[in-house]
Design a protein around this motif. Sequence first.
Motif, PDB file in Angstrom:
ATOM      1  N   ALA A 130      -4.513  -0.514  -2.352  1.00 37.67           N
ATOM      2  CA  ALA A 130      -5.450  -0.137  -3.414  1.00 37.67           C
ATOM      3  C   ALA A 130      -4.915  -0.554  -4.781  1.00 37.67           C
ATOM      4  CB  ALA A 130      -5.695   1.369  -3.375  1.00 37.67           C
TER       5      ALA A 130
ATOM      6  N   SER B 136      -6.676  -3.359  -7.245  1.00 39.48           N
ATOM      7  CA  SER B 136      -7.137  -2.976  -8.581  1.00 39.48           C
ATOM      8  C   SER B 136      -6.931  -4.094  -9.600  1.00 39.48           C
ATOM      9  CB  SER B 136      -6.420  -1.710  -9.055  1.00 39.48           C
ATOM     10  OG  SER B 136      -5.035  -1.949  -9.260  1.00 39.48           O
TER      11      SER B 136
ATOM     12  N   TRP C  93     -11.030   5.240   3.303  1.00 38.52           N
ATOM     13  CA  TRP C  93     -10.433   4.380   2.271  1.00 38.52           C
ATOM     14  C   TRP C  93     -11.181   3.057   2.171  1.00 38.52           C
ATOM     15  CZ3 TRP C  93      -8.306  -0.487   2.401  1.00 38.52           C
ATOM     16  CH2 TRP C  93      -7.541  -0.884   1.303  1.00 38.52           C
TER      17      TRP C  93
ATOM     18  N   GLN D  68     -13.054   1.508  -1.208  1.00 42.14           N
ATOM     19  CA  GLN D  68     -12.831   0.178  -1.775  1.00 42.14           C
ATOM     20  C   GLN D  68     -14.125  -0.641  -1.778  1.00 42.14           C
ATOM     21  OE1 GLN D  68      -9.830  -0.272  -3.251  1.00 42.14           O
ATOM     22  NE2 GLN D  68      -9.502   1.824  -2.492  1.00 42.14           N
TER      23      GLN D  68
ATOM     24  N   LYS E 193     -16.158   0.685  -4.613  1.00 48.14           N
ATOM     25  CA  LYS E 193     -15.556   0.333  -5.902  1.00 48.14           C
ATOM     26  C   LYS E 193     -15.864  -1.105  -6.286  1.00 48.14           C
ATOM     27  CE  LYS E 193     -11.068   0.048  -8.252  1.00 48.14           C
ATOM     28  NZ  LYS E 193      -9.606   0.335  -8.140  1.00 48.14           N
TER      29      LYS E 193
END
Length: 268
Positions: A26, A30, A67, A71, A74
């Motif tokens: 992660a 980012s 998770w 993602q 996101k």
Amino acid sequence: MEPLKITTFQAYLFWENTEKNLSNLALRLSSLRTSTDLIILPEMFNTGFTMNVEKCSEEVGGPTMRWMLEQATKFNCVVTGSLIIQEDGLYYNRLIWMRPDGTYDQYDKHHLFSLAEEEKIFTAGDKNITIELKGWRIRPLICYDLRFPAWSRNQEPYYDILLYIASWPDSRIEHWQKLIPARAIENLSFVIAVNRVGYDGNEIYHSGGSMCLSPTGEVIYYKPESEDLYTFTIYPKDLINARERYPFLEDADPFTLGRRRSLLDKNR
């Protein structure tokens, strides 16, 4: 069919440590500063390629799948990779194709790696899947599947992209480097193959070599040795032009996949 932006993550993985892997992945993700349609992670990206199913397996909808959804949401894209899933008392090396709306497809690894006795612990999948993304038809497979051209064969339902995720060791990296171009050329398809890097808990070294090849075998992306997060675009015109110039799929022999027979079976 539209241009497709793909992000490959040739990652270093921490042995049998899901929490640390997901946190590290992660953090690295980012740093993405561009939009993408698809993020591709290696085989067993949350644990490394382990047979320790008692410690490392999860149920459907567990922490790793949650998770993946985080993602995907996101970055507003598909996230794919495999993990160990326990279901109805069986274990699967399962690729999850997670969309940002929470829907997903799955593929269970068909060819289980006998050198690691994977077949003694996991249950093999028995069917291919073909997934559509922005008009592209994608066939996802896992690591050892690469060695078996019949399973990868481009026949109905036809695909445009052949995708492999892997934990392929450096000791056999020359095979990886030769088989991937062969699959692209024989199937007149883009091939995207994502490996991992670093040593695993068995002191087996992985040197990456993630790549993308065109339907005629030209290298679009190739990265040996180091961890790498890379985004590139593939274009429909390159697929269309290749298949118009080389209409070889039209001449292929149809066949039906049957039960695998071992050499021992054949000699009885």
